[in-house]
Scaffold this motif. Structure first.
Motif, mmCIF file in Angstrom:
data_model
loop_
_atom_site.group_PDB
_atom_site.id
_atom_site.type_symbol
_atom_site.label_atom_id
_atom_site.label_comp_id
_atom_site.label_asym_id
_atom_site.label_seq_id
_atom_site.Cartn_x
_atom_site.Cartn_y
_atom_site.Cartn_z
ATOM 1 N N GLU A 1 0.813 -1.213 0.000
ATOM 2 C CA GLU A 1 0.000 0.000 0.000
ATOM 3 C C GLU A 1 0.844 1.260 0.000
ATOM 4 N N VAL B 1 -3.875 2.808 -3.503
ATOM 5 C CA VAL B 1 -4.229 2.286 -2.183
ATOM 6 C C VAL B 1 -4.667 0.832 -2.344
ATOM 7 N N ASN C 1 -10.455 -0.846 3.424
ATOM 8 C CA ASN C 1 -10.810 0.360 2.676
ATOM 9 C C ASN C 1 -12.326 0.539 2.566
ATOM 10 N N ALA D 1 -11.335 5.224 -0.427
ATOM 11 C CA ALA D 1 -10.157 5.064 -1.274
ATOM 12 C C ALA D 1 -10.523 4.946 -2.742
ATOM 13 N N GLN E 1 -9.327 4.312 -8.266
ATOM 14 C CA GLN E 1 -8.730 4.043 -6.960
ATOM 15 C C GLN E 1 -7.694 5.120 -6.687
ATOM 16 N N SER F 1 -1.559 5.732 -3.790
ATOM 17 C CA SER F 1 -1.063 5.306 -2.490
ATOM 18 C C SER F 1 -0.843 6.520 -1.596
ATOM 19 N N GLN G 1 -6.597 9.722 -0.108
ATOM 20 C CA GLN G 1 -7.983 9.325 0.029
ATOM 21 C C GLN G 1 -8.864 10.354 -0.665
ATOM 22 N N LYS H 1 -3.918 11.021 3.119
ATOM 23 C CA LYS H 1 -4.600 10.197 4.105
ATOM 24 C C LYS H 1 -4.441 10.818 5.483
#
Length: 322
Positions: free
Chosen positions: A27, A163, A178, A205, A213, A216, A219, A291
């Motif tokens: 991740e 993520v 997630n 995510a 998506q 990494s 969010q 995040k």
């Protein structure tokens, strides 16, 4: 045109949505070429079983993760020992639930890990294409070797650049589901004759409507709002928020982010078109944020409104993501 970068997305070809850009990795790692390390802490349920016994074993999993517009549920895991000429295999009975509106092949590389060993989905096994808001049960098969143990098996979905979702299948590992979560944000912002009231907020995510998506470490923050043209204001008969910088979010680190997104596509800036005394419900502003790493950190939402007479009233409101 405003373009989104770094998202795992789908493209439209001849009217059919197709998948692009899937891989495998950890991740928080930075390369999609690196296979994920198996998780090694908290446990997942199931009866103890190890292929070292050379016997067929199975266990009920019944756990889910979310990835790129799908909820993926592993119902059961079965180990079948090698029998010449076939190698040993692990099969996962999985439920693929399409959270978005379009027919879509399930996306994200599936990596089955056991200790430092990793096994891709067997050749010839395809992920299903599932209609919008529907679900499909599919058996995924992995060819494994003598190094595989069901007791520390971990399923990882996705590539290192995005993520990832992680689901322990044995007696060890930490789940990263997630699962989207609601956050308590009730901020209101007034900019001249325009009032924006946040009515709902969600951290996730992925974005199901675009089957994307997040990168990494990122969010998606979705803010749903009501827009009111205050009754004392002059008539507003044109979209009063049209630019990407009319909604901005300042993160705790000072980074300023422009909003994007509509209820239909997530691809355009928030648009408000409301006359005096009226309320427009269900507006949506989407922000790709770092995040959250600090409990109680303060975010600042800024809204601008161009009156048409060279004045630009600006309002701000603050909130935390708990």
């Amino acid at each position: 045109m405003h373009r989104r970068r770094g998202l795992l997305t789908c493209a439209s070809v001849a009217g059919v949505l197709v998948l692009t850009g899937c891989g495998g990795g950890g991740e928080d790692s930075g390369s999609g070429d690196t296979k994920p390390a198996s998780a090694t802490s908290d446990s997942a349920g199931g009866t103890s079983a190890s292929p070292a016994s050379k016997d067929a074993t199975s266990r009920t999993i019944g756990k889910s993760v979310y990835y790129a517009g799908f909820e993926l549920t592993v119902k059961t895991m079965k180990y079948t020992p090698a029998k010449e000429p076939a190698s040993a295999q692990v099969s996962l009975d999985m439920l693929f639930a399409n959270q978005g509106p379009q027919p879509m092949p399930a996306l994200g590389e599936m990596d089955l890990g056991s200790g430092d060993h990793h096994y891709p989905v067997s050749t010839g096994v395809d992920l299903p294409t599932v209609p919008g808001k529907a679900q499909s049960v599919t058996k995924l098969v992995f060819d494994v070797d003598e190094d595989f143990s069901a007791d520390n098996a971990v399923l990882t979905v996705g590539d290192a650049g995005h993520v990832q979702s992680v689901l322990p299948l044995g007696g060890s590992g930490t789940a990263v589901t997630n699962e989207p979560r609601s956050v308590d944000v009730t901020t209101s912002v007034t900019a001249g004759p325009l009032k924006i009231q946040i009515t709902d907020a969600q951290l996730r995510a992925d974005l199901p409507k675009t089957y994307s998506q997040a990168e990494s470490g990122k969010q998606e923050l979705l803010l749903t709002f009501d827009a009111t043209a205050l009754s004392g204001a002059k008539a507003l008969d044109y979209p009063v928020i049209t630019g990407y910088d009319d909604f901005t979010l300042t993160e705790p680190n000072g980074n300023s982010i422009e909003a994007y997104g509509t209820n239909d596509t997530y691809g355009d800036a928030p648009t408000v078109n409301v006359d005096k005394g009226e309320v427009q419900h269900g507006g949506l502003a989407v922000f790709t944020i770092d995040k959250p790493s600090e409990e109680g950190a303060v975010y600042k939402l800024t809204v601008k409104h161009m009156l048409g007479d060279s004045k630009t009233p600006t309002g701000t409101g603050t909130f935390t993501l708990s």
